[in-house]
Scaffold this motif. Structure first.
Motif, PDB file in Angstrom:
ATOM      1  N   CYS A   1      -4.118  10.302   1.953  1.00 16.99           N
ATOM      2  CA  CYS A   1      -4.988   9.168   2.260  1.00 16.99           C
ATOM      3  C   CYS A   1      -4.263   7.875   1.924  1.00 16.99           C
ATOM      4  O   CYS A   1      -3.390   7.843   1.039  1.00 16.99           O
TER       5      CYS A   1
ATOM      6  N   ASN B   1       0.838  -1.188   0.000  1.00 13.26           N
ATOM      7  CA  ASN B   1       0.000   0.000   0.000  1.00 13.26           C
ATOM      8  C   ASN B   1       0.873   1.239   0.000  1.00 13.26           C
ATOM      9  O   ASN B   1       2.076   1.187   0.306  1.00 13.26           O
TER      10      ASN B   1
ATOM     11  N   LEU C   1      -3.925   4.421   0.196  1.00 15.36           N
ATOM     12  CA  LEU C   1      -4.447   3.688  -0.945  1.00 15.36           C
ATOM     13  C   LEU C   1      -4.203   2.207  -0.692  1.00 15.36           C
ATOM     14  O   LEU C   1      -3.056   1.756  -0.657  1.00 15.36           O
ATOM     15  N   SER C   2      -5.271   1.469  -0.486  1.00 15.38           N
ATOM     16  CA  SER C   2      -5.145   0.060  -0.124  1.00 15.38           C
ATOM     17  C   SER C   2      -5.274  -0.822  -1.357  1.00 15.38           C
ATOM     18  O   SER C   2      -6.277  -0.800  -2.072  1.00 15.38           O
ATOM     19  N   LYS C   3      -4.233  -1.608  -1.603  1.00 15.67           N
ATOM     20  CA  LYS C   3      -4.213  -2.582  -2.694  1.00 15.67           C
ATOM     21  C   LYS C   3      -4.014  -3.994  -2.168  1.00 15.67           C
ATOM     22  O   LYS C   3      -3.804  -4.925  -2.950  1.00 15.67           O
TER      23      LYS C   3
ATOM     24  N   ALA D   1      -3.744   8.276  -8.190  1.00 16.46           N
ATOM     25  CA  ALA D   1      -4.472   7.540  -7.164  1.00 16.46           C
ATOM     26  C   ALA D   1      -5.864   7.159  -7.659  1.00 16.46           C
ATOM     27  O   ALA D   1      -6.586   7.990  -8.216  1.00 16.46           O
ATOM     28  N   ASN D   2      -6.217   5.920  -7.427  1.00 22.54           N
ATOM     29  CA  ASN D   2      -7.556   5.443  -7.777  1.00 22.54           C
ATOM     30  C   ASN D   2      -8.458   5.684  -6.578  1.00 22.54           C
ATOM     31  O   ASN D   2      -8.746   4.794  -5.792  1.00 22.54           O
ATOM     32  N   ALA D   3      -8.894   6.945  -6.426  1.00 22.37           N
ATOM     33  CA  ALA D   3      -9.686   7.314  -5.253  1.00 22.37           C
ATOM     34  C   ALA D   3     -10.750   8.314  -5.666  1.00 22.37           C
ATOM     35  O   ALA D   3     -10.468   9.288  -6.366  1.00 22.37           O
TER      36      ALA D   3
ATOM     37  N   GLN E   1       0.843  13.062  -5.699  1.00 23.13           N
ATOM     38  CA  GLN E   1      -0.197  13.295  -6.693  1.00 23.13           C
ATOM     39  C   GLN E   1      -0.063  14.705  -7.255  1.00 23.13           C
ATOM     40  O   GLN E   1       0.036  15.681  -6.509  1.00 23.13           O
TER      41      GLN E   1
ATOM     42  N   ALA F   1      -1.066   8.269  -0.503  1.00 17.27           N
ATOM     43  CA  ALA F   1      -1.132   9.322  -1.512  1.00 17.27           C
ATOM     44  C   ALA F   1      -1.160  10.680  -0.820  1.00 17.27           C
ATOM     45  O   ALA F   1      -1.780  10.836   0.226  1.00 17.27           O
TER      46      ALA F   1
ATOM     47  N   SER G   1     -12.100   9.543 -10.241  1.00 14.08           N
ATOM     48  CA  SER G   1     -11.227   8.464 -10.682  1.00 14.08           C
ATOM     49  C   SER G   1     -12.027   7.349 -11.322  1.00 14.08           C
ATOM     50  O   SER G   1     -11.634   6.783 -12.353  1.00 14.08           O
TER      51      SER G   1
END
Length: 307
Positions: A137, A126, A139-141, A223-225, A215, A129, A229
Motif C-alpha cells: 500500500c 512517499n 504510505l502518503s506523507k 508503516a503507520n497504517a 515491513q 509499504a 498502528s
C-alpha cells in the motif's frame, strides 16, 4: 567529454541485516545518474552482517564500512554516528538508507532533481509499504507542510531523505554541540526534519513513492497504517514517550523560547488544552490533526504513566 554526476554519500545503518541487506545494497549501487558512495555503520550483530559488509567493501570501491564503535542499541544513534563520522566535503548530497528496503533506480536522481528545480535544501517522499504475504500500500506523507508540524512529526521515513551538503554540514555542527542530549532522541528522521525547518531550510515532500518500504516483525518503526498502528501510537503517548520526545527535540532545535512554544512546553493540563486548539497547524494529515486534538485532551484529563 566525461559526464559528471552528482556525488552522493549514502549513510546506511545496519544490524543483523543478512536477510535483506544484499538486496538493498544492490538497489543502492544500481542508482542511475548519480555517483554513489555507501557508508555502512554496523551495530554489533550475530548473523554475519559485519563479515558480509566487509566482503562487499573489498569488492566495491564505493562501499565503506566504518570502524567498530560499540553498541548503539537503535537506528537513531547509528545514524547520528554516521552523520558525525562521515566527511561530506567531497559530496554534493547526503542520503539515509535502511538495510531492508528496495530503492527505485531513480530514487536519488529524482530527489536531487527536485532539490535543484524547486530550490529546496532537503527532499523526502512517499513510500510503498510491502509485507511478506504480498500485500502492498502507498504510505502518503506528502500533505502540505504546516507551521509547526516539524515539532510533532517527521517528514516521512528517514530512508527517503536527501540533503544538500550545506544542510548536512549544519546538522553535523549542531549534533556536535548537543551530542550528549542527542542520544536520548529516538527518531533521527524527526530530529533532522525539525532541525531543517526550524533553521530556515526548505523541504520538499514528494507525493510519488521513491522506494519499497519493507515491513516485518523487526521494524523499529513501521508503516503507520490501520487501527493497530493507531493503538500502538496511542500507547507511546500514554507511556509519556511521545511528549517527552516533543519537549526534547523542541529544545535541541532552539524553539523552546518562542511565544507559541512557551504556551505549552511544560505540558500542564491547561497548556495541553491550549495546544489542542492549534492542532490544525501541528500535524499535516487531517486524520492526524483530529488525533492530535483528542490526544491533547485525553492527556490533559488522565495524564501519562510517567506523571
Amino acid at each position: 567529454m566525461p559526464v559528471h554526476f552528482p556525488r552522493v554519500a549514502v549513510l546506511l545503518a545496519a544490524y543483523n541485516g543478512m536477510q535483506w541487506i544484499e538486496e538493498q545494497l544492490a538497489s543502492i549501487l544500481a542508482q542511475t545518474d548519480v555517483d554513489v558512495t555507501v557508508y555502512i555503520n554496523i551495530d554489533p550483530s550475530t548473523d554475519g552482517t559485519e563479515a558480509w559488509c566487509a566482503a562487499s567493501a573489498s569488492r566495491h570501491s564505493n562501499v565503506v564500512v566504518l570502524p567498530p564503535a560499540g553498541r548503539f542499541g537503535g537506528a537513531s544513534r547509528n545514524f547520528f554516528w554516521l552523520l558525525r563520522e562521515v566527511d561530506f566535503t567531497d559530496f554534493d548530497f547526503v542520503a539515509f538508507a535502511d538495510q531492508d528496503d528496495l530503492w527505485h533506480p531513480d530514487k536519488l536522481s529524482r530527489g536531487i532533481d527536485a532539490i535543484n528545480v524547486k530550490g529546496v535544501d532537503a527532499y523526502s517522499s512517499n513510500v510503498t509499504a510491502f509485507w511478506p504475504d504480498g500485500r502492498a500500500c502507498l504510505l502518503s506523507k506528502a500533505q502540505p507542510q504546516v507551521t509547526w508540524d516539524f515539532l510533532f512529526e517527521a517528514a516521512g521515513p528517514g530512508c527517503t531523505y536527501v540533503f544538500t551538503q550545506a544542510l548536512a554540514k549544519a546538522l553535523k555542527a549542531s549534533m556536535f554541540d548537543h551530542w550528549h542530549a542527542l542520544q536520548a532522541v529516538s527518531l533521527h528522521d524527526w530530529f533532522c526534519y525539525a532541525f531543517a525547518r526550524s533553521h530556515g531550510y526548505r523541504w520538499f515532500i514528494d507525493p510519488s513513492p521513491s522506494m519499497n518500504y519493507r515491513q516485518h516483525e523487526r521494524n523499529q518503526v513501521g508503516a503507520n497504517a490501520g487501527l493497530s498502528s493507531l493503538v500502538a501510537r496511542y500507547k507511546t503517548i500514554h507511556d509519556g514517550w511521545w511528549f517527552h520526545q516533543v519537549q526534547l527535540i523542541t529544545h535541541l532545535v532552539g524553539q523552546a523560547e518562542g511565544t507559541f512554544v512557551r504556551g505549552w512546553i511544560q505540558l500542564g493540563r491547561l497548556q495541553l488544552v491550549r495546544l489542542s486548539w492549534s492542532a490544525w497547524k501541528c500535524r499535516r494529515r487531517l486524520r492526524d490533526k483530529a488525533f492530535f486534538f483528542c490526544i491533547c485532551w485525553a492527556t490533559a484529563l488522565i495524564g501519562t504513566r510517567t506523571k
